[in-house]
Design a protein around this motif. Structure first.
Motif, mmCIF file in Angstrom:
data_model
loop_
_atom_site.group_PDB
_atom_site.id
_atom_site.type_symbol
_atom_site.label_atom_id
_atom_site.label_comp_id
_atom_site.label_asym_id
_atom_site.label_seq_id
_atom_site.Cartn_x
_atom_site.Cartn_y
_atom_site.Cartn_z
ATOM 1 N N MET A 1 7.194 -0.452 8.794
ATOM 2 C CA MET A 1 8.603 -0.714 9.028
ATOM 3 C C MET A 1 9.227 0.456 9.774
ATOM 4 N N GLN A 2 10.322 0.195 10.463
ATOM 5 C CA GLN A 2 11.050 1.280 11.105
ATOM 6 C C GLN A 2 12.027 1.862 10.103
ATOM 7 N N ASP A 239 4.445 6.930 12.268
ATOM 8 C CA ASP A 239 4.057 7.205 10.881
ATOM 9 C C ASP A 239 4.667 6.103 10.008
ATOM 10 N N PRO A 240 3.929 5.035 9.754
ATOM 11 C CA PRO A 240 4.525 3.845 9.132
ATOM 12 C C PRO A 240 4.892 4.040 7.660
ATOM 13 N N LYS A 246 9.532 1.398 0.834
ATOM 14 C CA LYS A 246 9.964 2.433 1.779
ATOM 15 C C LYS A 246 9.312 3.791 1.503
ATOM 16 N N THR A 247 8.032 3.771 1.175
ATOM 17 C CA THR A 247 7.278 4.999 0.940
ATOM 18 C C THR A 247 6.263 5.208 2.059
ATOM 19 N N ASP A 248 5.828 6.447 2.212
ATOM 20 C CA ASP A 248 4.827 6.787 3.218
ATOM 21 C C ASP A 248 3.525 6.061 2.910
ATOM 22 N N HIS A 394 4.036 0.357 -6.496
ATOM 23 C CA HIS A 394 2.850 1.116 -6.129
ATOM 24 C C HIS A 394 2.452 2.064 -7.261
ATOM 25 N N ILE A 395 1.175 2.151 -7.493
ATOM 26 C CA ILE A 395 0.620 3.112 -8.442
ATOM 27 C C ILE A 395 -0.275 4.055 -7.649
#
Length: 407
Positions: A1-2, A239-240, A246-248, A394-395
């Motif tokens: 995502m942007q 760097d998506p 909305k995490t790296d 996410h874990i």
């Protein structure tokens, strides 16, 4: 995502008699013709910062505050945001002027809070120590470059290195995000940090580089010169981030914004920037635009992951690709010189270049529900980090591989 890229709106310099309004900087060449010697003044400011001075006499440069205010903002913006190794500059400055002529006679320089004491004394020792650590980290990044690589290959391998090792942050409490320190030492940065870091690496390998900014986007990126033409590179947007939280994203590297013409950048939703000199379209539709894996240089070959599997090329810029290992895999991550981890069938596999074989070394079913998705991995500091998406979140976890790479 942007993501919403936030460039610092730092120009809140206090004058002796008035407050300067906040604003985003622009290139000096983009404002009205200047009568003062702004280039000379800019060099004086940079040299003063390099000597850790708290002010600089600019009376010899004929700078008129009343008629050339935009030039003042532009000059200080370029010094703070676009000068490599001035990571310790602050977000405020002030000017003294002759009230009868409006000539600026002195600029009082700001320093970041981390590099000055409460009484305003500059922490020179801390700056020098940080610079030493920074040089070491930059040299570590440059180990990815081989003298035999083309300009495109050098630009690519360093682009991918920054994306793999940096996570985007817009946290306003993280002052380091704006500089190369955020990228190389803290591994978290915003677009200013990414752009400054990439500019440093390009300078180190002899590739001409510039900064590009868009006030309306509140964003900045780079242009680099390959051969005789300039091309845009936006490391930050390559760097998506995960659209769900909305995490790296560990290990993922996009190349949509690598070596683009100005027209191509506009198609990737960049706007409000100077389109003048990046007219070359040679790389606008290259195969790498669809590659979401990092490129790795291994024994004279380039290795990466596509939808067809683990793929190899003799050169990034020309020639054909060969699929070495056909698998519906994802997220290729280097373990050592000859072995790579990747994700397939909700498991982690270890691939060997020497044998051209892969074997499963870890399964999600050992720890997580049957409905989970293993979607991200990266290997760094002798540990394999992974992320599983399970029950709407996410874990994250890590594993220390054995010497044979088995988890």
């Amino acid at each position: 995502m942007q993501r919403d890229h936030k460039k610092s709106t730092w120009l809140k310099g206090m004058m002796l008699t008035a407050v300067l309004a906040a604003g985003i900087f622009m290139n000096i060449s983009s404002v009205s013709a200047a009568t003062g010697n702004w280039d000379g003044a800019q060099k004086a400011v940079v040299n003063a910062y390099k000597k850790y001075q708290t002010s600089v006499d600019v009376s010899a440069y004929n700078l008129n505050y009343a008629t050339e205010y935009d030039n003042l903002k532009s000059m200080m913006g370029e010094v703070v945001s676009e000068t490599p190794y001035l990571f310790y500059t602050g977000t405020r400055f002030s000017v003294s002027r002759n009230t009868s002529t409006n000539q600026i006679v002195k600029i009082t320089l700001g320093y970041a809070d981390a590099y000055k004491k409460s009484d305003g004394t500059i922490r020179k020792a801390k700056i020098k120590k940080t610079r030493t650590r920074l040089d070491s980290a930059i040299n570590q990044a440059l180990l990815n470059v081989e003298p035999s690589m083309s300009q495109v290959e050098k630009a690519m391998v360093l682009h991918d290195y920054l994306v793999r090792t940096t996570a985007y942050t817009s946290d306003s409490n993280n002052a380091f995000r704006l500089t190369e320190v955020g990228v190389f030492l803290k591994h978290k940065a915003n677009c200013e940090g990414y752009s400054r870091a990439y500019a440093i690496l390009m300078q180190k390998v002899g590739i001409p580089v510039k900064f590009v900014s868009s006030d309306k986007m509140v964003h900045m990126w780079n242009k680099i010169k390959i051969g005789k033409k300039w091309y845009h590179v936006d490391v930050t947007w390559d760097d998506p981030m995960d659209s769900r939280d909305k995490t790296d994203q560990y290990g993922r590297v996009s190349h949509q914004n690598f070596l683009c013409s100005a027209a191509k950048m506009q198609k990737t939703k960049h706007y409000d920037f100077s389109t003048g000199d990046a007219t070359g379209t040679k790389y606008d539709n290259r195969y790498w635009k669809n590659v979401n894996s990092s490129f790795y240089y291994n024994d004279g070959k380039w290795l990466y992951m596509t939808k067809d599997g683990i793929t190899e090329r003799d050169s990034l810029d020309h020639g054909a690709a060969t699929v070495l290992y056909n698998v519906a895999g994802d997220n290729l991550t280097q373990y050592d010189a000859d072995r790579y981890y990747f994700i397939a069938f909700n498991s982690i596999y270890l691939y060997s270049c020497k044998t051209n074989e892969a074997k499963a070394v870890w399964k999600t079913t050992d720890l997580y529900s049957a409905n989970c998705t293993l979607d991200q991995i990266k290997f760094e500091n002798n540990k394999l980090y992974y992320r599983v998406y399970d029950n709407g979140k996410h874990i994250s976890n890590k594993i220390t591989p054995k010497e044979d790479g088995i988890l």
